[in-house]
Design a protein around this motif. Structure first.
Motif, PDB file in Angstrom:
ATOM      1  N   ARG A 100       0.806  -1.228   0.000  1.00 30.49           N
ATOM      2  CA  ARG A 100       0.000   0.000   0.000  1.00 30.49           C
ATOM      3  C   ARG A 100       0.835   1.272   0.000  1.00 30.49           C
ATOM      4  O   ARG A 100       0.412   2.293  -0.555  1.00 30.49           O
ATOM      5  CB  ARG A 100      -0.937   0.009   1.220  1.00 30.49           C
ATOM      6  N   LEU A 101       1.984   1.250   0.628  1.00 31.30           N
ATOM      7  CA  LEU A 101       2.805   2.451   0.721  1.00 31.30           C
ATOM      8  C   LEU A 101       3.727   2.554  -0.481  1.00 31.30           C
ATOM      9  O   LEU A 101       4.195   1.546  -1.023  1.00 31.30           O
ATOM     10  CB  LEU A 101       3.606   2.445   2.014  1.00 31.30           C
ATOM     11  N   THR A 102       4.019   3.772  -0.890  1.00 30.57           N
ATOM     12  CA  THR A 102       4.817   4.010  -2.089  1.00 30.57           C
ATOM     13  C   THR A 102       6.157   3.284  -2.036  1.00 30.57           C
ATOM     14  O   THR A 102       6.611   2.721  -3.046  1.00 30.57           O
ATOM     15  CB  THR A 102       5.047   5.520  -2.270  1.00 30.57           C
ATOM     16  N   TYR A 187     -10.325   0.315  23.543  1.00 29.85           N
ATOM     17  CA  TYR A 187      -9.490   0.844  22.467  1.00 29.85           C
ATOM     18  C   TYR A 187      -8.239  -0.012  22.332  1.00 29.85           C
ATOM     19  O   TYR A 187      -7.906  -0.807  23.199  1.00 29.85           O
ATOM     20  CB  TYR A 187      -9.119   2.312  22.708  1.00 29.85           C
ATOM     21  N   TYR A 188      -7.534   0.162  21.208  1.00 28.64           N
ATOM     22  CA  TYR A 188      -6.285  -0.563  20.993  1.00 28.64           C
ATOM     23  C   TYR A 188      -5.412   0.243  20.033  1.00 28.64           C
ATOM     24  O   TYR A 188      -5.906   1.069  19.265  1.00 28.64           O
ATOM     25  CB  TYR A 188      -6.537  -1.968  20.449  1.00 28.64           C
ATOM     26  N   LYS A 189      -4.115   0.039  20.096  1.00 33.26           N
ATOM     27  CA  LYS A 189      -3.150   0.736  19.239  1.00 33.26           C
ATOM     28  C   LYS A 189      -3.430   2.234  19.153  1.00 33.26           C
ATOM     29  O   LYS A 189      -3.483   2.818  18.049  1.00 33.26           O
ATOM     30  CB  LYS A 189      -3.136   0.122  17.834  1.00 33.26           C
ATOM     31  N   PRO A 190      -3.604   2.916  20.297  1.00 35.92           N
ATOM     32  CA  PRO A 190      -3.938   4.345  20.236  1.00 35.92           C
ATOM     33  C   PRO A 190      -2.827   5.150  19.578  1.00 35.92           C
ATOM     34  O   PRO A 190      -1.658   5.040  19.943  1.00 35.92           O
ATOM     35  CB  PRO A 190      -4.123   4.724  21.703  1.00 35.92           C
ATOM     36  N   PHE A 191      -3.187   5.926  18.553  1.00 36.48           N
ATOM     37  CA  PHE A 191      -2.313   6.879  17.859  1.00 36.48           C
ATOM     38  C   PHE A 191      -1.215   6.222  17.023  1.00 36.48           C
ATOM     39  O   PHE A 191      -0.417   6.932  16.412  1.00 36.48           O
ATOM     40  CB  PHE A 191      -1.691   7.867  18.850  1.00 36.48           C
ATOM     41  N   VAL A 192      -1.155   4.877  16.961  1.00 36.34           N
ATOM     42  CA  VAL A 192      -0.080   4.211  16.216  1.00 36.34           C
ATOM     43  C   VAL A 192      -0.619   3.117  15.292  1.00 36.34           C
ATOM     44  O   VAL A 192       0.128   2.234  14.869  1.00 36.34           O
ATOM     45  CB  VAL A 192       0.986   3.612  17.170  1.00 36.34           C
ATOM     46  N   HIS A 193      -1.893   3.146  14.947  1.00 32.45           N
ATOM     47  CA  HIS A 193      -2.475   2.093  14.122  1.00 32.45           C
ATOM     48  C   HIS A 193      -1.768   2.020  12.768  1.00 32.45           C
ATOM     49  O   HIS A 193      -1.368   3.043  12.194  1.00 32.45           O
ATOM     50  CB  HIS A 193      -3.969   2.353  13.924  1.00 32.45           C
ATOM     51  N   GLN A 194      -1.627   0.805  12.244  1.00 30.91           N
ATOM     52  CA  GLN A 194      -0.873   0.585  11.009  1.00 30.91           C
ATOM     53  C   GLN A 194      -1.485   1.250   9.783  1.00 30.91           C
ATOM     54  O   GLN A 194      -0.796   1.449   8.770  1.00 30.91           O
ATOM     55  CB  GLN A 194      -0.714  -0.922  10.752  1.00 30.91           C
ATOM     56  N   HIS A 195      -2.751   1.624   9.821  1.00 35.23           N
ATOM     57  CA  HIS A 195      -3.375   2.259   8.666  1.00 35.23           C
ATOM     58  C   HIS A 195      -3.039   3.741   8.545  1.00 35.23           C
ATOM     59  O   HIS A 195      -3.351   4.371   7.524  1.00 35.23           O
ATOM     60  CB  HIS A 195      -4.891   2.089   8.715  1.00 35.23           C
ATOM     61  N   LEU A 196      -2.396   4.303   9.544  1.00 37.21           N
ATOM     62  CA  LEU A 196      -2.073   5.732   9.497  1.00 37.21           C
ATOM     63  C   LEU A 196      -1.127   6.057   8.347  1.00 37.21           C
ATOM     64  O   LEU A 196      -1.198   7.147   7.762  1.00 37.21           O
ATOM     65  CB  LEU A 196      -1.464   6.186  10.826  1.00 37.21           C
ATOM     66  N   GLY A 197      -0.236   5.139   8.011  1.00 35.75           N
ATOM     67  CA  GLY A 197       0.713   5.393   6.932  1.00 35.75           C
ATOM     68  C   GLY A 197       0.026   5.677   5.613  1.00 35.75           C
ATOM     69  O   GLY A 197       0.367   6.644   4.910  1.00 35.75           O
ATOM     70  N   GLU A 198      -0.954   4.863   5.247  1.00 37.36           N
ATOM     71  CA  GLU A 198      -1.633   5.071   3.973  1.00 37.36           C
ATOM     72  C   GLU A 198      -2.538   6.298   4.014  1.00 37.36           C
ATOM     73  O   GLU A 198      -2.746   6.968   2.987  1.00 37.36           O
ATOM     74  CB  GLU A 198      -2.403   3.816   3.540  1.00 37.36           C
ATOM     75  N   ILE A 199      -3.074   6.614   5.202  1.00 39.75           N
ATOM     76  CA  ILE A 199      -3.892   7.823   5.339  1.00 39.75           C
ATOM     77  C   ILE A 199      -3.046   9.069   5.102  1.00 39.75           C
ATOM     78  O   ILE A 199      -3.411   9.953   4.309  1.00 39.75           O
ATOM     79  CB  ILE A 199      -4.548   7.864   6.734  1.00 39.75           C
ATOM     80  N   GLN A 201      -0.249   9.242   3.525  1.00 37.10           N
ATOM     81  CA  GLN A 201       0.223   9.199   2.144  1.00 37.10           C
ATOM     82  C   GLN A 201      -0.790   9.838   1.197  1.00 37.10           C
ATOM     83  O   GLN A 201      -0.428  10.618   0.305  1.00 37.10           O
ATOM     84  CB  GLN A 201       0.484   7.749   1.741  1.00 37.10           C
ATOM     85  N   THR A 202      -2.077   9.514   1.394  1.00 33.91           N
ATOM     86  CA  THR A 202      -3.125  10.066   0.546  1.00 33.91           C
ATOM     87  C   THR A 202      -3.296  11.562   0.777  1.00 33.91           C
ATOM     88  O   THR A 202      -3.455  12.335  -0.182  1.00 33.91           O
ATOM     89  CB  THR A 202      -4.453   9.330   0.792  1.00 33.91           C
ATOM     90  N   ILE A 203      -3.269  11.993   2.026  1.00 35.83           N
ATOM     91  CA  ILE A 203      -3.384  13.423   2.314  1.00 35.83           C
ATOM     92  C   ILE A 203      -2.257  14.189   1.637  1.00 35.83           C
ATOM     93  O   ILE A 203      -2.473  15.232   0.999  1.00 35.83           O
ATOM     94  CB  ILE A 203      -3.376  13.677   3.831  1.00 35.83           C
ATOM     95  N   ASN A 204      -1.041  13.685   1.746  1.00 38.84           N
ATOM     96  CA  ASN A 204       0.106  14.352   1.130  1.00 38.84           C
ATOM     97  C   ASN A 204      -0.016  14.398  -0.387  1.00 38.84           C
ATOM     98  O   ASN A 204       0.385  15.370  -1.035  1.00 38.84           O
ATOM     99  CB  ASN A 204       1.403  13.651   1.533  1.00 38.84           C
ATOM    100  N   LYS A 205      -0.564  13.343  -0.966  1.00 41.24           N
ATOM    101  CA  LYS A 205      -0.745  13.311  -2.412  1.00 41.24           C
ATOM    102  C   LYS A 205      -1.729  14.383  -2.873  1.00 41.24           C
ATOM    103  O   LYS A 205      -1.513  15.036  -3.905  1.00 41.24           O
ATOM    104  CB  LYS A 205      -1.246  11.925  -2.833  1.00 41.24           C
ATOM    105  N   GLY A 208      -0.490  18.120  -0.803  1.00 42.06           N
ATOM    106  CA  GLY A 208       0.911  18.479  -0.677  1.00 42.06           C
ATOM    107  C   GLY A 208       1.369  18.095   0.715  1.00 42.06           C
ATOM    108  O   GLY A 208       0.593  17.628   1.542  1.00 42.06           O
ATOM    109  N   LYS A 209       2.635  18.270   0.961  1.00 39.05           N
ATOM    110  CA  LYS A 209       3.206  17.869   2.251  1.00 39.05           C
ATOM    111  C   LYS A 209       2.397  18.458   3.396  1.00 39.05           C
ATOM    112  O   LYS A 209       2.252  19.666   3.530  1.00 39.05           O
ATOM    113  CB  LYS A 209       4.663  18.319   2.346  1.00 39.05           C
ATOM    114  N   ASN A 210       1.855  17.568   4.227  1.00 34.82           N
ATOM    115  CA  ASN A 210       0.977  17.984   5.322  1.00 34.82           C
ATOM    116  C   ASN A 210       1.713  17.904   6.650  1.00 34.82           C
ATOM    117  O   ASN A 210       2.224  16.845   7.018  1.00 34.82           O
ATOM    118  CB  ASN A 210      -0.267  17.078   5.357  1.00 34.82           C
ATOM    119  N   GLU A 211       1.762  18.993   7.359  1.00 36.28           N
ATOM    120  CA  GLU A 211       2.469  19.038   8.640  1.00 36.28           C
ATOM    121  C   GLU A 211       1.560  18.759   9.819  1.00 36.28           C
ATOM    122  O   GLU A 211       2.014  18.729  10.962  1.00 36.28           O
ATOM    123  CB  GLU A 211       3.140  20.404   8.813  1.00 36.28           C
TER     124      GLU A 211
END
Length: 325
Positions: A100-102, A187-199, A201-205, A208-211
């Protein structure tokens, strides 16, 4: 008719995929691969399919198929593709997080396209290799990509989302036993869930670079299927302006719809829909997003991607009614 093969056939996503493909007018299932169930009838494991198919699981694959669905555990798709060769015309749709990640998208000269149809339709139509998005990632991205497209994410995003027990897969663990899950919430995996990377990635696409951060708190619900996500961030415009942005963005999409009324899960369970509701309170924009984690969050979206790849009607095999009552 195209011929489909399914790898890892005993899990929840494979079961839903088999159900969808059995009723798809353009597809025949050539084989369903499962080494642990080889020789057993598919309907003995997926018991909702009794009377729908007489096929059995197999431990062998036919390399001459048109489309291959990988329903393996995370980290196993690459290993399987390294050990099995398929014809050059075979299209591959991977339902794990492996490509999923570039940085991970190219494997054995195969370049996987991120399969979120609401933003990547043309790329999906022109590729042979799809990385199907994650379930939480699908619900959350569809809630925020209209803002990202208009470069309106100007502050951190906060997400609270709950998923059903099927999101954990068929393997038993402490938190999937009925006695633990019933009448319970955590709750589980608070703030570190594995799907955050693809989220991200899409926002940045799109923007633009999102801070700004996406603060994601995933929860386990005491129900079987569905994802209910509430997303909020600061927004300078009015509620009507926000609704107009979302309505315009999704006006031509096949399965994502804007609702004027607050949402609940029964509206989407057993469908490939994503429903979205917009609410503004003071300076906070609240976006609610609901999907079925096994359909729009997994197998349904995989079939949607297949339809786009082969030029079928995007909704073919996916015109399903919600289990509303």
């Amino acid at each position: 008719m195209i011929k489909a093969g399914i790898i890892g056939g005993a899990g929840y996503t494979a079961g839903e995929l088999i159900r969808l493909l059995l009723h798809h007018k353009e597809v025949t299932i050539d084989f369903v691969y499962s080494t642990s169930n080889a020789g057993n009838k598919i309907s003995a494991i997926h018991q909702d399919l009794v009377g729908a198919t007489e096929q059995s699981f197999t431990s062998t694959v036919n390399p001459n198929i048109d489309v291959l669905f990988l329903c393996l555990g995370h980290g196993n798709s690459g290993k399987f593709l390294s050990e099995h060769q398929f014809y050059n015309h075979t299209k591959i749709i991977d339902l794990s997080n492996e490509f999923r990640l570039t940085d991970d998208a190219v494997f054995q000269r195969k370049e996987f396209v991120y399969g979120l149809p609401e933003i990547n339709t043309k790329q999906i139509q022109n590729t042979s290799y799809i990385a199907n998005p994650g379930c939480f990632a699908t619900a959350i991205q569809l809630a925020i990509i209209p803002l990202a497209k208009h470069k309106l994410i100007k502050n951190d995003i906060h997400v609270n989302a709950v998923t059903g027990a099927t999101g954990a897969g068929t393997s038993l663990s402490k938190t999937t036993h009925f006695t633990w899950r019933d009448n319970n919430f955590s709750y589980y995996k608070p703030f570190v869930h594995q799907h955050l990377g693809e989220i991200h990635q899409t926002i940045n696409k799109l923007q633009g670079k999102n801070e700004h951060n996406v603060h994601f708190l995933p929860n386990r619900g005491n129900f079987s299927r569905g994802i209910f996500a509430t997303v909020y961030t600061e927004f300078e415009g009015t509620e009507k302006e926000a609704k107009d942005i979302y309505t315009s963005f999704y006006k031509n999409t096949a399965f994502t719809f804007i609702s004027d009324q607050p949402l609940h899960l029964k509206q989407v369970v057993n469908t490939n829909k994503c429903l979205i509701h917009i609410h503004k309170h003071e300076n906070q924009l609240l976006i609610t997003s609901c999907i079925d984690n096994l359909l729009k969050g997994a197998s349904g979206q995989a079939v949607q991607n297949m339809n786009l790849q082969f030029g079928f009607e995007e909704t073919e095999g996916l015109q399903l009614k919600a289990n509303y009552f």
